[in-house]
Design an enzyme around this catalytic site. Structure first.
Site, PDB file in Angstrom:
ATOM      1  N   ARG A 204       0.839  -1.191   0.000  1.00 17.00           N
ATOM      2  CA  ARG A 204       0.000   0.000   0.000  1.00 17.00           C
ATOM      3  C   ARG A 204       0.878   1.246   0.000  1.00 17.00           C
ATOM      4  NH1 ARG A 204      -2.189  -3.541   3.860  1.00 17.00           N
ATOM      5  NH2 ARG A 204      -4.259  -4.333   3.342  1.00 17.00           N
ATOM      6  N   LYS A 229      -2.615  -2.230   7.684  1.00 21.10           N
ATOM      7  CA  LYS A 229      -4.036  -1.895   7.811  1.00 21.10           C
ATOM      8  C   LYS A 229      -4.753  -2.855   8.748  1.00 21.10           C
ATOM      9  CE  LYS A 229      -8.136  -1.106   4.930  1.00 21.10           C
ATOM     10  NZ  LYS A 229      -8.652  -1.101   3.540  1.00 21.10           N
ATOM     11  N   HIS A 311      -3.521 -10.078   3.411  1.00 25.26           N
ATOM     12  CA  HIS A 311      -4.960 -10.333   3.495  1.00 25.26           C
ATOM     13  C   HIS A 311      -5.239 -11.495   4.434  1.00 25.26           C
ATOM     14  CE1 HIS A 311      -5.331  -7.964  -0.302  1.00 25.26           C
ATOM     15  NE2 HIS A 311      -6.464  -7.632   0.271  1.00 25.26           N
ATOM     16  N   TYR A 321      -8.687  -8.049  -5.409  1.00 27.80           N
ATOM     17  CA  TYR A 321      -7.313  -7.735  -5.787  1.00 27.80           C
ATOM     18  C   TYR A 321      -6.689  -8.659  -6.832  1.00 27.80           C
ATOM     19  CZ  TYR A 321      -7.249  -4.298  -2.092  1.00 27.80           C
ATOM     20  OH  TYR A 321      -7.512  -3.198  -1.316  1.00 27.80           O
TER      21      TYR A 321
END
Length: 334
Positions: A204, A229, A311, A321
């Site tokens: 990211r 995140k 993830h 994605y």
């Protein structure tokens, strides 16, 4: 001792006891008296905080306290504060009286907001409002019940499936002025390097901005990401192309707090300008993540890919994605 006065909508009870103020309006005076007796008993037993909202407060008080006390504790502080400041300028939210606030008010705000922004944006903003209302009800005791509970969310946008093509990557890098033949002395050059690095690693933008030299192990070709995140740190494998970018940047940014020496706010604004200059449409910086993961899926299996991307839900990885070209999948059948 509570006081009571007649209003257009019924009877209003006002309490001021031990430095704590409470007020609420009822249809019947007997209900106001019963409520006041209960609240005074709770105050006497220490169940209310003197940090109560002042009489005749509006929802702006909730938003301001949430912005100043809660938002700074989050990783997305900057984005959240910007959104709350915008809400404070919106009379459909900011001017709502706390003693007469309910689902109908938030439903009206939602419908008005949907006329100017997407369902996904409204849903993200409702996350802020829902958390603020929850705290105002359960912990701050500014509200008797959660006024946004039960308000339906708008339908969110379909996940983006944009994969950046090689010629588009080249156009972006050219427009940024980044080149391995000269030092990346301008922030714009280093944003171009970040774009190229993101296409290699699936990281990211915010994560790339925070890369420090101590997070790198170039001999083992891995990068440690301590803040993510999801809140779970991870290791990212580095391709030779990614290492080349890092080594080129570090010759210029040696001694700087971060390898790329770019702030998140700079990256957002400058990247949009580069997109415009390169005449690239329908692309965002975050599309580099999908682009990289789609390419990496040719080498890694789902579990390995999830470790790289961070993830925890493979369904999100697959639906959002990973965007392979259907013709490439068809070739694998031969």
């Amino acid at each position: 001792m509570a006081s009571y006065r007649k209003t257009a909508n019924g009877w209003r009870a006002d309490i001021f006891k031990d430095g704590i103020r409470r007020s609420k309006t009822f249809r019947a005076k007997r209900d106001a008296i019963a409520w006041a007796n209960e609240i005074e008993f709770e105050i006497q037993n220490g169940h209310h905080s003197p940090l109560s909202a002042p009489p005749n407060s509006t929802f702006s008080r909730v938003l301001i306290r949430y912005r100043d006390e809660v938002s700074p504790l989050k990783r997305g502080t900057r984005w959240e504060r910007i959104r709350i400041d915008a809400m404070l300028r919106d009379p459909l939210l900011a001017d709502l009286p706390l003693d007469d606030i309910g689902p109908r008010h938030f439903a009206r705000w939602r419908d008005a907001r949907l006329r100017s922004v997407s369902g996904s944006t409204v849903s993200r903003e409702m996350n802020i409002l829902a958390h603020a209302c929850k705290l105002a009800t359960r912990e701050w005791q500014w509200l008797d019940k959660n006024p946004i509970k039960g308000v339906s969310r708008p339908q969110e946008n379909r996940p983006r499936d944009r994969v950046i093509q090689p010629d588009e990557i080249d156009a972006y890098v050219r427009a940024s002025g980044f080149s391995f033949d000269r030092p990346p002395s301008m922030v714009k050059n280093r944003v171009g390097a970040m774009f190229l690095f993101a296409c290699e690693t699936a990281m990211r933008g915010g994560e790339i901005c925070k890369i420090r030299t101590r997070d790198l192990d170039l001999e083992r070709r891995i990068l440690f990401v301590p803040e993510t995140k999801t809140g779970e740190p991870r290791w990212v494998p580095l391709s030779r192309a990614a290492i080349k970018i890092l080594e080129h940047l570090m010759t210029f940014t040696d001694g700087k707090p971060t390898v790329f020496d770019v702030k998140s706010s700079q990256r957002d604004a400058i990247s949009r300008k580069i997109m415009t200059q390169a005449r690239l449409e329908g692309i965002t910086f975050h599309d580099t993540r999908r682009t990289a993961l789609t390419r990496l899926a040719e080498t890694f299996g789902p579990m390995e890919l999830a470790k790289i991307s961070g993830h925890q839900d493979l369904r999100i990885l697959q639906s959002v994605y990973y965007a392979p070209d259907p013709s490439d999948l068809a070739k694998k059948l031969d």
